[in-house]
Design an enzyme around this catalytic site. Structure first.
Site, PDB file in Angstrom:
ATOM      1  N   ALA A  28      -3.749  34.773 116.338  1.00 43.45           N
ATOM      2  CA  ALA A  28      -3.567  33.561 117.143  1.00 43.45           C
ATOM      3  C   ALA A  28      -2.106  33.419 117.585  1.00 43.45           C
ATOM      4  CB  ALA A  28      -4.017  32.332 116.364  1.00 43.45           C
ATOM      5  N   GLN A  59     -12.497  42.994 109.356  1.00 44.36           N
ATOM      6  CA  GLN A  59     -13.194  44.288 109.393  1.00 44.36           C
ATOM      7  C   GLN A  59     -14.245  44.336 110.492  1.00 44.36           C
ATOM      8  OE1 GLN A  59     -14.966  44.615 105.525  1.00 44.36           O
ATOM      9  NE2 GLN A  59     -13.067  45.194 104.522  1.00 44.36           N
ATOM     10  N   GLY A  60     -15.176  43.364 110.429  1.00 43.54           N
ATOM     11  CA  GLY A  60     -16.410  43.424 111.211  1.00 43.54           C
ATOM     12  C   GLY A  60     -16.194  43.524 112.700  1.00 43.54           C
ATOM     13  N   GLU A 128     -24.409  41.217 113.455  1.00 37.47           N
ATOM     14  CA  GLU A 128     -24.034  40.592 112.186  1.00 37.47           C
ATOM     15  C   GLU A 128     -24.942  39.405 111.918  1.00 37.47           C
ATOM     16  OE1 GLU A 128     -19.854  39.788 111.926  1.00 37.47           O
ATOM     17  OE2 GLU A 128     -19.389  41.894 111.599  1.00 37.47           O
ATOM     18  N   HIS A 245     -17.797  34.031 101.511  1.00 37.20           N
ATOM     19  CA  HIS A 245     -18.413  35.267 101.988  1.00 37.20           C
ATOM     20  C   HIS A 245     -19.330  35.789 100.888  1.00 37.20           C
ATOM     21  CE1 HIS A 245     -19.130  39.153 103.711  1.00 37.20           C
ATOM     22  NE2 HIS A 245     -18.523  38.763 104.816  1.00 37.20           N
ATOM     23  N   ARG A 291     -24.484  32.928 106.595  1.00 35.46           N
ATOM     24  CA  ARG A 291     -23.621  33.221 105.448  1.00 35.46           C
ATOM     25  C   ARG A 291     -23.786  32.270 104.274  1.00 35.46           C
ATOM     26  NH1 ARG A 291     -17.805  35.036 107.768  1.00 35.46           N
ATOM     27  NH2 ARG A 291     -18.619  37.066 108.308  1.00 35.46           N
ATOM     28  N   HIS A 352     -13.720  32.575 101.835  1.00 33.30           N
ATOM     29  CA  HIS A 352     -13.418  33.503 102.932  1.00 33.30           C
ATOM     30  C   HIS A 352     -12.786  32.827 104.138  1.00 33.30           C
ATOM     31  CE1 HIS A 352     -13.755  37.066 105.297  1.00 33.30           C
ATOM     32  NE2 HIS A 352     -14.632  36.566 106.139  1.00 33.30           N
ATOM     33  N   GLU A 376      -7.095  29.922 112.646  1.00 33.08           N
ATOM     34  CA  GLU A 376      -7.746  29.298 111.485  1.00 33.08           C
ATOM     35  C   GLU A 376      -7.042  28.014 111.038  1.00 33.08           C
ATOM     36  OE1 GLU A 376      -8.919  32.204 108.580  1.00 33.08           O
ATOM     37  OE2 GLU A 376      -9.479  30.667 107.119  1.00 33.08           O
ATOM     38  N   ARG A 387     -19.094  28.694 109.990  1.00 35.55           N
ATOM     39  CA  ARG A 387     -18.673  29.613 111.052  1.00 35.55           C
ATOM     40  C   ARG A 387     -19.676  30.748 111.233  1.00 35.55           C
ATOM     41  NH1 ARG A 387     -14.859  34.553 110.844  1.00 35.55           N
ATOM     42  NH2 ARG A 387     -15.699  34.645 108.746  1.00 35.55           N
TER      43      ARG A 387
HETATM   44  C1  FAD Z   1     -10.979  40.233 104.765  1.00 35.87           C
HETATM   45  C2  FAD Z   1     -11.262  39.421 105.992  1.00 35.87           C
HETATM   46  C3  FAD Z   1     -12.136  39.903 106.966  1.00 35.87           C
HETATM   47  C4  FAD Z   1     -12.401  39.158 108.109  1.00 35.87           C
HETATM   48  N1  FAD Z   1     -13.209  39.686 109.085  1.00 35.87           N
HETATM   49  C5  FAD Z   1     -13.365  39.011 110.244  1.00 35.87           C
HETATM   50  C6  FAD Z   1     -14.066  39.586 111.332  1.00 35.87           C
HETATM   51  O1  FAD Z   1     -14.554  40.700 111.257  1.00 35.87           O
HETATM   52  N2  FAD Z   1     -14.186  38.858 112.479  1.00 35.87           N
HETATM   53  C7  FAD Z   1     -13.657  37.616 112.622  1.00 35.87           C
HETATM   54  O2  FAD Z   1     -13.791  37.005 113.685  1.00 35.87           O
HETATM   55  N3  FAD Z   1     -12.963  37.061 111.603  1.00 35.87           N
HETATM   56  C8  FAD Z   1     -12.794  37.722 110.435  1.00 35.87           C
HETATM   57  N4  FAD Z   1     -12.083  37.155 109.421  1.00 35.87           N
HETATM   58  C9  FAD Z   1     -11.453  35.855 109.639  1.00 35.87           C
HETATM   59  C10 FAD Z   1     -10.245  36.051 110.540  1.00 35.87           C
HETATM   60  O3  FAD Z   1      -9.592  37.227 110.166  1.00 35.87           O
HETATM   61  C11 FAD Z   1      -9.277  34.884 110.451  1.00 35.87           C
HETATM   62  O4  FAD Z   1      -9.925  33.676 110.590  1.00 35.87           O
HETATM   63  C12 FAD Z   1      -8.240  35.024 111.570  1.00 35.87           C
HETATM   64  O5  FAD Z   1      -7.665  36.298 111.516  1.00 35.87           O
HETATM   65  C13 FAD Z   1      -7.178  33.961 111.466  1.00 35.87           C
HETATM   66  O6  FAD Z   1      -6.153  34.317 112.351  1.00 35.87           O
HETATM   67  P1  FAD Z   1      -4.860  33.418 112.459  1.00 35.87           P
HETATM   68  O7  FAD Z   1      -3.958  34.089 113.417  1.00 35.87           O
HETATM   69  O8  FAD Z   1      -5.251  32.034 112.713  1.00 35.87           O
HETATM   70  O9  FAD Z   1      -4.250  33.420 110.978  1.00 35.87           O
HETATM   71  P2  FAD Z   1      -3.754  34.627 110.070  1.00 35.87           P
HETATM   72  O10 FAD Z   1      -4.178  35.926 110.597  1.00 35.87           O
HETATM   73  O11 FAD Z   1      -4.121  34.296 108.685  1.00 35.87           O
HETATM   74  O12 FAD Z   1      -2.180  34.552 110.213  1.00 35.87           O
HETATM   75  C14 FAD Z   1      -1.442  33.479 109.687  1.00 35.87           C
HETATM   76  C15 FAD Z   1       0.021  33.804 109.804  1.00 35.87           C
HETATM   77  O13 FAD Z   1       0.802  32.645 109.493  1.00 35.87           O
HETATM   78  C16 FAD Z   1       1.862  33.006 108.611  1.00 35.87           C
HETATM   79  N5  FAD Z   1       2.246  31.815 107.854  1.00 35.87           N
HETATM   80  C17 FAD Z   1       1.499  31.089 106.984  1.00 35.87           C
HETATM   81  N6  FAD Z   1       2.213  30.039 106.540  1.00 35.87           N
HETATM   82  C18 FAD Z   1       3.426  30.102 107.139  1.00 35.87           C
HETATM   83  C19 FAD Z   1       4.601  29.319 107.060  1.00 35.87           C
HETATM   84  N7  FAD Z   1       4.691  28.249 106.277  1.00 35.87           N
HETATM   85  N8  FAD Z   1       5.681  29.687 107.784  1.00 35.87           N
HETATM   86  C20 FAD Z   1       5.645  30.797 108.574  1.00 35.87           C
HETATM   87  N9  FAD Z   1       4.542  31.583 108.687  1.00 35.87           N
HETATM   88  C21 FAD Z   1       3.456  31.225 107.976  1.00 35.87           C
HETATM   89  C22 FAD Z   1       1.275  34.122 107.781  1.00 35.87           C
HETATM   90  O14 FAD Z   1       2.274  34.877 107.163  1.00 35.87           O
HETATM   91  C23 FAD Z   1       0.497  34.889 108.856  1.00 35.87           C
HETATM   92  O15 FAD Z   1       1.362  35.715 109.580  1.00 35.87           O
HETATM   93  C24 FAD Z   1     -11.804  37.885 108.263  1.00 35.87           C
HETATM   94  C25 FAD Z   1     -10.939  37.404 107.294  1.00 35.87           C
HETATM   95  C26 FAD Z   1     -10.662  38.154 106.159  1.00 35.87           C
HETATM   96  C27 FAD Z   1      -9.717  37.614 105.131  1.00 35.87           C
END
Ligand code: FAD
Length: 541
Positions: A28, A59-60, A128, A245, A291, A352, A376, A387
């Site tokens: 994001a 992964q997925g 899925e 999960h 799920r 998860h 997220e 979700r």
């Molecule tokens: C093992 C696993 C498998 C998954 N598989 C799937 C899939 O196949 N398909 C799907 O759609 N979703 C999947 N998900 C869910 C999905 O990965 C997440 O919901 C999504 O990646 C969230 O993205 P994001 O950019 O919002 O947050 P994140 O990718 O969690 O990134 C958050 C970032 O914020 C930073 N951060 C946190 N707090 C602070 C702070 N105080 N100051 C500065 N930086 C901070 C962290 O270091 C990180 O860089 C999976 C999740 C997991 C854990």
């Protein structure tokens, strides 16, 4: 007076200025940075190295209706069904209709998805749970890594983006007019606080899986964005809905490795210790039920049989196929002596995904002016109470890009000299400041408590017990001098745990990720609504 986590005076601190400040380097945050005009200066903060995030672990894959037999409307129908009656339909409509455009964009940034073996001009579409059509695009079983690697490569090449690793956003700086002017941050390398001022601040800090003992999330997922928003007076919503999960590897050396839904999508069966395939007893869609249903069925089977885990059986596929289709999972399991083509995989459910978070509108706007959220950390309402698999990476892309569009109008003449001074509230130093060991013990207590009493199956009595324990912890740490990252994380985790439990107590029904064994039915007459929380209290909307 606003309550901040630490004492500070911005006049005394090093200041950094940019047009836009992004917190977080997951899908994001990084995609939003790419979608903002290159005329803007951007500071991006991230807690660890740039590639430490949930996104990289995905992964997925990503859900998108590309097949000629599929459509955004079908994708919407499945999303609404999984969301159990409380998805925000307008947001879902945006998600499914803007999906393909954003996928084309990331392919343009160099992301390579697997191709259809029969027709190389088309992307391979996997299936899925709870998707009625094949619509999951993937890069092997390491989709998140492929997407993040390519997006990060593009972002670091941009001259307008300054990436600050190991700098942790601590609190939002919101002025007298209620506008966000940036954040107070802690630089872990230099061991000092800094101020990051910006015309607009975008929170992409991910979820709060680390509140639970068993979670697929990395250590950075402590819900800082939601906690900062709450302290600054902003709105959080849907905190009652946490997704577990169903299939996380159960192994003494590992409590967080995910066995992707795609493995069940490919035909894997769930078996109990006697080898019985039990899902047909629980749901007509068997292993491909939503799920929450699969997680609860596994939980219930574990309780019934007294087993610590169940088994996933994909031995009907041959080794060559499994090694190619699921290389990461295959190798990881093999490293623990489990050969997917011969052995069952021991699994158990684990936390998860957080459906709840910072309440946002269609352009990532929050209840605080000049403060946006996506991914997220945000709650756009697309997931409702549960979700749909592979919708979250997509959500980060679609709403990240929308913030990029909105920002063009918001980044205005807020110059450096217009930034106000902020002073943190005084704290009395606790006479017996906690040691690192004590902090870790408190964190461990909280995680085990959340897993045991605020997990897959909830009851009034257990939730009330959990609330009492969390409030006692809150009292214990209220005067804590926040001189370490662990202490700050604990403060955030305790704050969010209280909000999750209060919402779970309030919602006297079962819906999606929230299951109350004392109120096992969905009650649309009273509970087809969202629970919104702020410092001022709780509201149902
Ligand atoms: C093992 C696993 C498998 C998954 N598989 C799937 C899939 O196949 N398909 C799907 O759609 N979703 C999947 N998900 C869910 C999905 O990965 C997440 O919901 C999504 O990646 C969230 O993205 P994001 O950019 O919002 O947050 P994140 O990718 O969690 O990134 C958050 C970032 O914020 C930073 N951060 C946190 N707090 C602070 C702070 N105080 N100051 C500065 N930086 C901070 C962290 O270091 C990180 O860089 C999976 C999740 C997991 C854990």
């Amino acid at each position: 007076m606003k309550r901040y986590l630490v004492n500070f005076d911005t006049d005394q601190l090093e200041k950094c200025y940019s047009d836009v400040l992004i917190i977080g380097s997951g899908i994001a945050g990084v995609y939003t940075a790419l979608e903002l005009s290159e005329n803007f200066s951007i500071n991006m903060l991230t807690k660890e190295e740039v590639e430490i995030s949930n996104s990289v672990l995905a992964q997925g894959g990503i859900a998108v209706s590309l097949d000629k037999n599929d459509s955004p409307e079908e994708h919407m129908k499945d999303t609404l069904y999984a969301g159990a009656g409380i998805c925000d339909e307008e947001s879902v409509d945006v998600l499914v209709h803007e999906a393909a455009d954003n996928i084309h964009k990331i392919c343009h940034y160099g992301v390579q998805f697997d191709k259809n073996e029969k027709d190389n001009s088309q992307l391979a579409l996997g299936r899925e749970a709870a998707h009625s059509k094949n619509r999951i695009i993937h890069a092997g079983d390491a989709t998140g890594k492929e997407v993040c690697d390519k997006l990060i490569q593009n972002m670091v090449a941009r001259k307008n983006v300054s990436l600050h690793e190991r700098i942790w956003a601590v609190d939002l700086l919101v002025d007298e007019q209620g506008e966000c002017r940036g954040v107070l941050a802690y630089d872990e390398t230099e061991k000092k606080y800094k101020v990051f001022y910006a015309a607009i601040t975008i929170c992409a800090s991910g979820g709060y899986g680390q509140l639970y003992y068993y979670t697929t999330n990395p250590e950075v997922a402590t819900g800082d964005g939601a906690a900062m928003t709450y302290r600054a007076g902003g709105e959080l919503t849907d905190m009652d809905f946490v997704q577990f999960h169903p299939t996380v590897l159960y192994h003494e050396k590992d409590r967080s490795f995910l066995i992707s839904e795609a493995v069940r999508g490919d035909g894997a069966l769930l078996r109990n210790a006697s080898g019985e395939r039990f899902m047909p007893r629980y749901h007509e869609l068997h292993e491909l039920a939503p799920r929450d249903v699969v997680s609860r069925s596994i939980f219930s089977e574990m309780k019934k049989t007294g087993e610590s885990h169940m088994n996933l059986d994909i031995t009907m596929k041959d080794r060559a196929y499994l090694e190619k289709r699921f290389p990461t999972i295959f190798q990881k399991c093999l490293s623990y002596g489990i050969d997917l083509s011969k052995d069952y995989i021991p699994i158990a459910p684990a936390e998860h995904y957080c459906m709840g978070g910072i309440k946002t509108g269609l352009y990532g706007n929050t209840s605080i002016k000049r403060f946006y959220a996506c991914g997220e950390a945000a709650c756009t309402g697309i997931h409702g109470a549960n979700r749909l698999a592979s919708n979250s990476l997509l959500e980060g892309l679609v709403f990240g890009r929308r913030i990029g569009i909105q920002a063009r109008e918001m980044v205005d003449s807020v110059g450096e000299n217009k930034m106000p001074r902020f002073v943190g509230q005084e704290y009395t130093k606790a006479a017996d400041a906690a040691t690192d060991q004590e902090i870790q013990t408190m964190q461990d207590t909280l995680k085990r408590l959340m897993t045991k009493k605020v997990g897959i199956v909830r009851t009034q009595a257990e939730l009330e017990e959990a609330l009492a324990t969390v409030r006692a912890l809150k009292e214990q740490i209220k005067d804590l001098v926040n001189d370490s990252l662990d202490k700050m994380a604990l403060q955030n985790e305790v704050l969010l745990a209280e909000q999750i439990i209060q919402a779970a107590i309030l919602r006297k029904e079962s819906r999606g990720g929230h299951f109350r064994s004392d109120f096992p039915n969905r009650d649309d007459e009273h509970w087809k609504c969202h629970i919104i929380v702020t410092k001022e209290g709780t509201e149902m909307r």
